[in-house]
Write an enzyme that holds these catalytic residues in place. Structure first.
Site, PDB file in Angstrom:
ATOM      1  N   VAL A  92      26.076 -62.625  39.488  1.00  0.00           N
ATOM      2  CA  VAL A  92      25.317 -63.565  40.316  1.00  0.00           C
ATOM      3  C   VAL A  92      26.110 -63.769  41.605  1.00  0.00           C
ATOM      4  CG1 VAL A  92      24.327 -65.871  40.465  1.00  0.00           C
ATOM      5  CG2 VAL A  92      24.399 -64.706  38.245  1.00  0.00           C
ATOM      6  N   ARG A 111      26.266 -75.444  31.551  1.00  0.00           N
ATOM      7  CA  ARG A 111      26.898 -74.653  30.497  1.00  0.00           C
ATOM      8  C   ARG A 111      26.480 -73.198  30.667  1.00  0.00           C
ATOM      9  NH1 ARG A 111      25.399 -79.248  27.833  1.00  0.00           N
ATOM     10  NH2 ARG A 111      27.179 -80.498  27.159  1.00  0.00           N
ATOM     11  N   ASP A 112      27.449 -72.291  30.484  1.00  0.00           N
ATOM     12  CA  ASP A 112      27.091 -70.876  30.557  1.00  0.00           C
ATOM     13  C   ASP A 112      26.190 -70.537  29.369  1.00  0.00           C
ATOM     14  OD1 ASP A 112      28.500 -68.225  32.130  1.00  0.00           O
ATOM     15  OD2 ASP A 112      27.327 -67.847  30.315  1.00  0.00           O
ATOM     16  N   ILE A 113      25.158 -69.752  29.637  1.00  0.00           N
ATOM     17  CA  ILE A 113      24.185 -69.406  28.600  1.00  0.00           C
ATOM     18  C   ILE A 113      24.773 -68.437  27.560  1.00  0.00           C
ATOM     19  CG2 ILE A 113      23.130 -67.364  29.681  1.00  0.00           C
ATOM     20  CD1 ILE A 113      20.390 -68.626  29.118  1.00  0.00           C
ATOM     21  N   HIS A 171      30.519 -69.028  42.029  1.00  0.00           N
ATOM     22  CA  HIS A 171      30.607 -69.962  40.908  1.00  0.00           C
ATOM     23  C   HIS A 171      31.929 -69.761  40.205  1.00  0.00           C
ATOM     24  CE1 HIS A 171      28.803 -66.190  39.584  1.00  0.00           C
ATOM     25  NE2 HIS A 171      29.430 -66.371  38.432  1.00  0.00           N
ATOM     26  N   HIS A 216      33.908 -69.993  36.607  1.00  0.00           N
ATOM     27  CA  HIS A 216      33.825 -70.122  35.154  1.00  0.00           C
ATOM     28  C   HIS A 216      34.976 -71.027  34.720  1.00  0.00           C
ATOM     29  CE1 HIS A 216      31.130 -66.565  34.333  1.00  0.00           C
ATOM     30  NE2 HIS A 216      31.565 -66.243  35.535  1.00  0.00           N
ATOM     31  N   ASN A 228      34.798 -64.205  39.068  1.00  0.00           N
ATOM     32  CA  ASN A 228      34.551 -62.771  39.143  1.00  0.00           C
ATOM     33  C   ASN A 228      34.125 -62.455  40.572  1.00  0.00           C
ATOM     34  OD1 ASN A 228      35.075 -62.360  36.392  1.00  0.00           O
ATOM     35  ND2 ASN A 228      32.980 -62.905  35.835  1.00  0.00           N
TER      36      ASN A 228
HETATM   37  P1  AMP Z   1      29.225 -63.668  36.755  1.00  0.00           P
HETATM   38  O1  AMP Z   1      29.024 -62.518  35.804  1.00  0.00           O
HETATM   39  O2  AMP Z   1      30.649 -64.026  37.025  1.00  0.00           O
HETATM   40  O3  AMP Z   1      28.404 -63.477  38.014  1.00  0.00           O
HETATM   41  O4  AMP Z   1      28.666 -64.935  35.986  1.00  0.00           O
HETATM   42  C1  AMP Z   1      27.309 -65.230  35.851  1.00  0.00           C
HETATM   43  C2  AMP Z   1      27.208 -66.084  34.623  1.00  0.00           C
HETATM   44  O5  AMP Z   1      25.966 -66.736  34.641  1.00  0.00           O
HETATM   45  C3  AMP Z   1      27.266 -65.290  33.306  1.00  0.00           C
HETATM   46  O6  AMP Z   1      28.400 -65.717  32.545  1.00  0.00           O
HETATM   47  C4  AMP Z   1      25.947 -65.621  32.624  1.00  0.00           C
HETATM   48  O7  AMP Z   1      26.082 -65.783  31.221  1.00  0.00           O
HETATM   49  C5  AMP Z   1      25.559 -66.923  33.314  1.00  0.00           C
HETATM   50  N1  AMP Z   1      24.116 -67.197  33.312  1.00  0.00           N
HETATM   51  C6  AMP Z   1      23.113 -66.342  33.658  1.00  0.00           C
HETATM   52  N2  AMP Z   1      21.932 -66.968  33.548  1.00  0.00           N
HETATM   53  C7  AMP Z   1      22.184 -68.235  33.147  1.00  0.00           C
HETATM   54  C8  AMP Z   1      21.375 -69.377  32.853  1.00  0.00           C
HETATM   55  N3  AMP Z   1      20.040 -69.341  32.965  1.00  0.00           N
HETATM   56  N4  AMP Z   1      21.988 -70.512  32.451  1.00  0.00           N
HETATM   57  C9  AMP Z   1      23.332 -70.561  32.338  1.00  0.00           C
HETATM   58  N5  AMP Z   1      24.151 -69.535  32.598  1.00  0.00           N
HETATM   59  C10 AMP Z   1      23.589 -68.381  32.989  1.00  0.00           C
END
Ligand code: AMP
Length: 115
Positions: A96, A30-32, A100, A102, A87
């Site tokens: 990141v 799950r996204d945080i 990945h 979304h 993204n």
């Molecule tokens: P992006 O901005 O497309 O690189 O997406 C990275 C996503 O990772 C963001 O939506 C963050 O909210 C999510 N994220 C970062 N750290 C964590 C975590 N520890 N657990 C779950 N999601 C995370």
């Protein structure tokens, strides 16, 4: 060696997060910071691809597997309809650089893309 990505650290149990689905090659969390009632991340275990363009060029079968898991999870956690977002690049909001997807589901009728 560059530092492990946050997702690799989650996969290896160094950062706590529930892994909600896992196959041989892919896992999901799950996204945080959820942007929709259902906001999941589908991630290849292999961190070598920084974004979806690299992944599509290097291992299209792995990309297909990610999309399949996204569909399965959208049906399990939402109503089956979903938005899939990769993204790509900092200018597009990527933070990141371990590819990945979304998976967003629920409450997307407002503010939909494409008018
Ligand atoms: P992006 O901005 O497309 O690189 O997406 C990275 C996503 O990772 C963001 O939506 C963050 O909210 C999510 N994220 C970062 N750290 C964590 C975590 N520890 N657990 C779950 N999601 C995370």
């Amino acid at each position: 060696m560059s530092e492990s990505s946050i997702f690799t650290r989650i996969l290896e149990g160094e950062i706590p997060s529930e892994i909600i689905a896992e196959t041989e090659n892919v896992f999901a969390i799950r996204d945080i910071a959820p942007q929709a009632p259902v906001h999941l991340l589908v991630i290849p275990k292999d961190a070598q691809y920084r974004n979806v363009v690299e992944l599509a060029g290097g291992d299209p079968a792995l990309l297909t597997e990610m999309i399949g898991l996204a569909g399965t999870l959208a049906a399990e956690h939402g109503d089956g309809d979903f938005r899939l977002i990769f993204n790509t690049g900092a200018g597009a909001g990527q933070t990141v650089f371990h590819v990945h997807a979304h998976v967003l589901s629920g409450g997307l009728e407002e503010g939909r893309l494409g008018g």
